[in-house]
Design an enzyme around this catalytic site. Structure first.
Site, PDB file in Angstrom:
ATOM      1  CG  HIS A   1      -0.841  -2.953  -0.859  1.00 29.24           C
ATOM      2  ND1 HIS A   1       0.427  -2.462  -0.635  1.00 29.24           N
ATOM      3  CD2 HIS A   1      -1.559  -1.924  -1.366  1.00 29.24           C
ATOM      4  CE1 HIS A   1       0.487  -1.199  -0.997  1.00 29.24           C
ATOM      5  NE2 HIS A   1      -0.712  -0.843  -1.434  1.00 29.24           N
TER       6      HIS A   1
ATOM      7  CD1 TRP B   1       8.336   2.334  -6.873  1.00 33.52           C
ATOM      8  CD2 TRP B   1       6.663   3.503  -7.781  1.00 33.52           C
ATOM      9  NE1 TRP B   1       8.642   2.519  -8.186  1.00 33.52           N
ATOM     10  CE2 TRP B   1       7.627   3.235  -8.782  1.00 33.52           C
ATOM     11  CE3 TRP B   1       5.522   4.211  -8.137  1.00 33.52           C
ATOM     12  CZ2 TRP B   1       7.487   3.671 -10.094  1.00 33.52           C
ATOM     13  CZ3 TRP B   1       5.373   4.635  -9.447  1.00 33.52           C
ATOM     14  CH2 TRP B   1       6.346   4.382 -10.411  1.00 33.52           C
TER      15      TRP B   1
ATOM     16  NE  ARG C   1       0.146  -0.887  -4.595  1.00 27.37           N
ATOM     17  CZ  ARG C   1      -0.096  -0.305  -5.761  1.00 27.37           C
ATOM     18  NH1 ARG C   1       0.423  -0.815  -6.871  1.00 27.37           N
ATOM     19  NH2 ARG C   1      -0.850   0.780  -5.841  1.00 27.37           N
TER      20      ARG C   1
ATOM     21  CD  GLU D   1      -4.266   3.639  -3.253  1.00 28.95           C
ATOM     22  OE1 GLU D   1      -5.469   3.955  -3.109  1.00 28.95           O
ATOM     23  OE2 GLU D   1      -3.490   3.503  -2.293  1.00 28.95           O
TER      24      GLU D   1
END
Length: 237
Positions: A9, A14, A60, A87
């Site tokens: 992505h 962040w 994302r 993730e």
């Protein structure tokens, strides 16, 4: 022969703020959106015709896949979402600034949590701000409270074997738009990367990694479509 395209992505908010993101559903920045579109443009320029796409249930990655498919002129390609492509779960580090965490726990300890293959961070406390069990996309799922890269791979591989590998064995060209560590797990599996080496394999954001496979899904070639932003790849064969 089957072709696998891995796409990490684009930059998230962040990422920009240097925070441990993990399973928090942070969106792309404007730069991340541009990276995703660029990835799609590279896929189009390379003449790659995708048959199907897979992604996580995190915004994302979903948006990266959608933006890339649109830029490639292939927004009609079916997309399957599954949490097992998420993730790595960063446990108690979730949401923390990486530099501040190093100051608190020591650079060496944070490096062990981030880069060791089988040592996870402290678990996420239940009932807090980042209690993912409250999120309906994970309803009825047996969720981790922290993960190492090893346990991330343990989560990803069964999904790979049951959902993605059969499509590739049928000769399809598949896009997987996901995350640094879930994609690293796939790379480790395909290239048989040793435990102590995989933690050093970097996958750049928004740069399609094209892996040519034989009938047994053994890599016969691999390349990043944006050579200027490429990272070293494991040896083929």
């Amino acid at each position: 022969m089957p072709v696998l395209v891995l796409l990490r992505h684009g930059q998230s908010q962040w990422n920009l703020e240097n925070r441990f993101t993990g399973w928090v559903d942070v969106d792309l920045t404007a730069e991340g959106e541009a990276q995703a579109r660029k990835g799609g443009e590279l896929i189009k320029a390379a003449g790659i015709n995708l048959d199907e796409a897979f992604t996580s249930v995190q915004t994302r990655a979903i948006r990266t896949g959608n933006l890339a498919l649109d830029a490639a002129g292939q927004s009609f390609v079916p997309v399957t979402k599954d949490w097992r492509l998420n993730e790595r779960h960063y446990g108690g580090l979730t949401g923390l600034n990486k530099a501040e965490t190093a100051q608190k726990h020591g650079e060496e300890q944070v490096t062990i949590w981030r880069r060791s293959y089988d040592i996870p961070p402290p678990p996420l406390a239940p009932g807090g701000e980042y209690d993912f069990g409250k999120d309906r996309r994970y309803a009825g799922k047996d969720l981790p409270d922290t993960e190492s890269l090893k346990t991330t791979l343990t989560r990803v591989l069964p999904y790979w074997e049951t959902a993605i590998a059969p499509k590739l064995k049928a000769g399809e060209t598949i896009l997987v738009a996901a995350h640094g560590n879930s994609l690293r797990a796939i790379v480790k599996h395909l290239f048989d990367v040793p435990d102590d080496k995989i933690v050093h394999v970097e996958i750049p954001t928004g740069n399609p990694l094209v892996i040519d496979l034989d009938a047994d899904l053994k890599p016969t070639g691999a390349r990043y479509l944006d050579a200027a932003r490429a990272q070293p790849l494991p040896a083929v064969g």
